[in-house]
Design a protein around this motif. Structure first.
Motif, PDB file in Angstrom:
ATOM      1  N   SER A  44     109.931 104.422   1.304  1.00 16.66           N
ATOM      2  CA  SER A  44     109.408 104.213   2.659  1.00 16.66           C
ATOM      3  C   SER A  44     110.333 104.930   3.649  1.00 16.66           C
ATOM      4  O   SER A  44     111.523 105.079   3.403  1.00 16.66           O
ATOM      5  N   HIS A  45     109.747 105.381   4.752  1.00 15.81           N
ATOM      6  CA  HIS A  45     110.467 106.192   5.743  1.00 15.81           C
ATOM      7  C   HIS A  45     110.086 105.770   7.153  1.00 15.81           C
ATOM      8  O   HIS A  45     109.022 105.206   7.370  1.00 15.81           O
ATOM      9  N   TYR A  81     113.045 101.111  -2.133  1.00 18.56           N
ATOM     10  CA  TYR A  81     113.382 102.083  -3.174  1.00 18.56           C
ATOM     11  C   TYR A  81     112.810 101.600  -4.501  1.00 18.56           C
ATOM     12  O   TYR A  81     112.405 100.458  -4.648  1.00 18.56           O
ATOM     13  N   ASN A  82     112.790 102.520  -5.475  1.00 15.31           N
ATOM     14  CA  ASN A  82     112.487 102.116  -6.843  1.00 15.31           C
ATOM     15  C   ASN A  82     113.385 102.889  -7.803  1.00 15.31           C
ATOM     16  O   ASN A  82     113.970 103.908  -7.438  1.00 15.31           O
ATOM     17  N   TYR A  83     113.512 102.376  -9.008  1.00 14.87           N
ATOM     18  CA  TYR A  83     114.260 103.051 -10.067  1.00 14.87           C
ATOM     19  C   TYR A  83     113.731 102.573 -11.409  1.00 14.87           C
ATOM     20  O   TYR A  83     113.002 101.595 -11.485  1.00 14.87           O
ATOM     21  N   GLY A  87     112.399 113.845  13.534  1.00 14.50           N
ATOM     22  CA  GLY A  87     113.239 113.400  12.428  1.00 14.50           C
ATOM     23  C   GLY A  87     112.545 112.373  11.561  1.00 14.50           C
ATOM     24  O   GLY A  87     111.631 111.678  12.005  1.00 14.50           O
ATOM     25  N   GLU A  88     112.976 112.312  10.307  1.00 15.89           N
ATOM     26  CA  GLU A  88     112.453 111.342   9.347  1.00 15.89           C
ATOM     27  C   GLU A  88     113.622 110.804   8.545  1.00 15.89           C
ATOM     28  O   GLU A  88     114.435 111.587   8.035  1.00 15.89           O
ATOM     29  N   ILE A  89     113.714 109.496   8.440  1.00 19.37           N
ATOM     30  CA  ILE A  89     114.844 108.871   7.748  1.00 19.37           C
ATOM     31  C   ILE A  89     114.310 107.876   6.724  1.00 19.37           C
ATOM     32  O   ILE A  89     113.514 106.999   7.072  1.00 19.37           O
ATOM     33  N   PRO A  90     114.755 107.990   5.462  1.00 23.66           N
ATOM     34  CA  PRO A  90     114.379 106.976   4.473  1.00 23.66           C
ATOM     35  C   PRO A  90     114.966 105.623   4.890  1.00 23.66           C
ATOM     36  O   PRO A  90     116.112 105.551   5.339  1.00 23.66           O
TER      37      PRO A  90
END
Length: 185
Positions: free
Chosen positions: A78-79, A64-66, A90-93
């Motif tokens: 990324s996933h 993640y980023n912030y 399906g796609e999951i972070p």
């Protein structure tokens, strides 16, 4: 597209295990993706749980980023995508799994004015060396075989994408209701 100058220090680190050097942007570390299923042979129509594990022996991948102006919003970077017979199901972070965050790395947007303290000019990246995500999927009501695979997206900051070897689930016709009926009638 933003360009970044990476800070040389690890901002936060709370893990036991191998130390990770400060990552370099566009490091292109190779990843490995593994796929497991909770069942291999099952009556048709059951549910299968697919579990993908992404790892790499050295380096990190971005989770993640912030920015300073939104520190509570961790944007997934990324996933893992799951496929059945080469069709996306399906796609999951990765952040929704249980990533082993090994550090939070700081990057400064070099397109901002030198010495800028604008919150939008500083980015933080949660990085991991291993993460696991799972997906539940209902199988077809007809007998047959389904071939599953998982694909890690990589991220544009640290790591490359990778694909898992395939996992096959065989579905068979469940005769137990018929046998039960014949035995009780």
């Amino acid at each position: 597209m933003r360009r970044y100058a990476w800070a040389t220090a690890l901002v936060a680190c709370g893990f036991a295990g191998t130390a990770v050097a400060t990552p370099l942007r566009n490091s292109s570390w190779p990843t490995t993706t593994e796929l497991t299923t909770n069942i291999v042979n099952t009556p048709s129509g059951n549910e299968v749980t697919l579990t993908a594990t992404v790892s790499l022996p050295q380096g990190v991948f971005g989770v993640y980023n912030y920015t300073d102006n939104a520190p509570n919003y961790k944007k997934p970077i990324s996933h893992v995508r799951f496929f059945k017979n080469d069709v996306l199901i399906g796609e999951i972070p990765v952040i929704q799994g249980n990533p082993n965050i090994v550090g939070v790395y700081k990057a400064l947007d070099i397109s901002c004015p030198t010495g800028s303290t604008l919150p939008s000019c500083t980015y933080y990246y949660g990085a991991a060396q291993r993460a696991t995500v799972s997906l539940k999927h209902s199988l077809s009501p007809t007998p047959g075989q389904d071939v599953f695979r998982a694909s890690f997206s990589g991220d544009e900051y640290f790591s490359l994408s990778s694909n898992s070897p395939t996992a096959t689930v065989t579905q068979f016709f469940d005769l137990s209701p018929v046998i039960h009926y014949l035995l009780t009638n």
